[in-house]
Write an enzyme that holds these catalytic residues in place. Structure first.
Site, PDB file in Angstrom:
ATOM      1  N   SER A 165      -5.430  -7.400  -5.327  1.00  0.00           N
ATOM      2  CA  SER A 165      -4.473  -8.261  -6.005  1.00  0.00           C
ATOM      3  C   SER A 165      -4.108  -7.677  -7.375  1.00  0.00           C
ATOM      4  CB  SER A 165      -5.039  -9.676  -6.113  1.00  0.00           C
ATOM      5  OG  SER A 165      -4.043 -10.582  -6.532  1.00  0.00           O
ATOM      6  N   ASP A 260       0.341 -13.406   3.139  1.00  0.00           N
ATOM      7  CA  ASP A 260       0.296 -13.301   1.686  1.00  0.00           C
ATOM      8  C   ASP A 260       1.712 -13.321   1.110  1.00  0.00           C
ATOM      9  OD1 ASP A 260      -0.203 -12.642  -0.955  1.00  0.00           O
ATOM     10  OD2 ASP A 260      -1.062 -10.669  -0.522  1.00  0.00           O
ATOM     11  N   HIS A 290      -4.115 -13.909   1.395  1.00  0.00           N
ATOM     12  CA  HIS A 290      -4.395 -13.219   0.148  1.00  0.00           C
ATOM     13  C   HIS A 290      -5.874 -13.391  -0.206  1.00  0.00           C
ATOM     14  CE1 HIS A 290      -3.085 -11.374  -3.608  1.00  0.00           C
ATOM     15  NE2 HIS A 290      -3.897 -12.197  -4.243  1.00  0.00           N
TER      16      HIS A 290
END
Length: 326
Positions: A165, A260, A290
């Site tokens: 991320s 995601d 995610h």
């Protein structure tokens, strides 16, 4: 949605109260961090994040950097080896939340089974610090860890960068600037990466199509941009996807999560790397949400993704690859 969110993720999301990210204050963000840490340490949290690999030892050390000190969570194999590869890792959390221990399941496994020394940097967070300071933490920590590699039992000539991320932002930027930082980076692993911090973030089709995914919500994305990089600032500076020249960057493994909102940034960056002549492996996990590698107890795709990372690191960090079954 581009698919169906796993049942366990849906149940946990329904039970958890989402903060009002559009109006959240700095003090409330600190409270959210503390609450997340308590959850990770609870019985339910351990079911979500799963246990660390028993073949790894986990310790904490402190890096003395100019005008600041950062903690680093260090994973090493129980059976000592010399001159192991060094993996420098950066956790996710939108630069607002998160901590290295959320990745214990993945990082301890890599340490035990590659084997390697894995150093997860506990970098500073927003809104107390802006993205420029956070990126500098990544650069300075990577340089200091490479310098102290022999002390760690690691080889500074075999470094991998790993991030998920927002942590993938740090890994990718460090890889881009590796030459000027005098780092010998063999490869980079970017997991459900956040690579574009401009307002284009909200224009990718995946952001609209997966807007109902449990994380990151549109409100959270607005908060991370607003608080980590408030106007006026040139967000292209911190967006690997918009970097002008990617020639000579280390080969990459990029893992995209099909559920995601940020998914489309992964293939876009893989294309940019390939256009620059950089080897880039892109794998899409269609049933993954995610942050799926931080919650293997909820998302089955985490296990094959971890095996892929281990195999990739064997190929790029060891002369003779040899993978133990996950």
């Amino acid at each position: 949605m581009r698919g169906k969110v796993p049942l366990r993720v849906r149940i946990l999301t329904a039970l958890a109260a989402e903060p009002d990210w559009d109006s959240i204050t700095p003090d409330q963000i600190i409270e959210v961090r503390e609450a997340q840490a308590r959850k990770r340490g609870s019985a339910l949290g351990r079911l979500v994040t799963s246990k660390p690999d028993r073949g790894a030892r986990i310790t904490t050390r402190t890096l003395d950097l100019p005008e600041r000190r950062l903690d680093v969570r260090v994973y090493r194999p129980e059976q000592e080896n010399s001159a192991l590869p060094l993996i420098i890792a950066f956790h996710g959390g939108g630069f607002l939340v998160g901590a290295p221990d959320q990745d214990d399941w993945l990082l301890s496994h890599l340490a035990a089974n590659l084997p390697a020394v894995v150093a997860a940097v506990d970098y500073r967070l927003a809104p107390e610090h802006r993205i420029g300071a956070i990126v500098q933490d990544a650069y300075d920590a990577a340089v200091r860890l490479a310098e102290s590699a022999p002390e760690l039992g690691a080889d500074p000539g075999r470094i991998a960068l790993l991030g998920s991320s927002a942590g993938a932002t740090l890994a990718a930027l460090t890889a881009i600037h590796a030459r000027e930082l005098e780092l010998t980076v063999r490869t980079q692993v970017l997991i459900n990466p956040q690579l574009d911090w401009t307002d284009r973030l909200f224009d990718y089709p995946s952001f609209t199509e997966n807007a109902d995914a449990p994380s990151p919500t549109p409100a959270f994305c607005r908060a991370m941009v607003r608080l980590a990089s408030p106007e006026p600032s040139d967000r292209t500076t911190f967006s690997p996807l918009l970097t002008g020249d990617l020639t000579g960057v280390a080969p990459a493994l990029i893992q995209a999560a099909g559920l995601d909102p940020l998914e489309d940034q992964a293939p876009a960056y893989a294309d940019r790397l390939r256009q620059a002549g950089v080897a880039a492996t892109l794998t899409r996990y269609p049933k993954a949400t995610h942050a799926f590698l931080s919650m293997p107890g909820l998302v089955p795709a985490a296990r094959p993704a971890r095996t892929e990372i281990l195999t990739h690191l064997h190929t790029h960090l060891l002369e003779r690859p040899s993978v133990r079954s996950a």
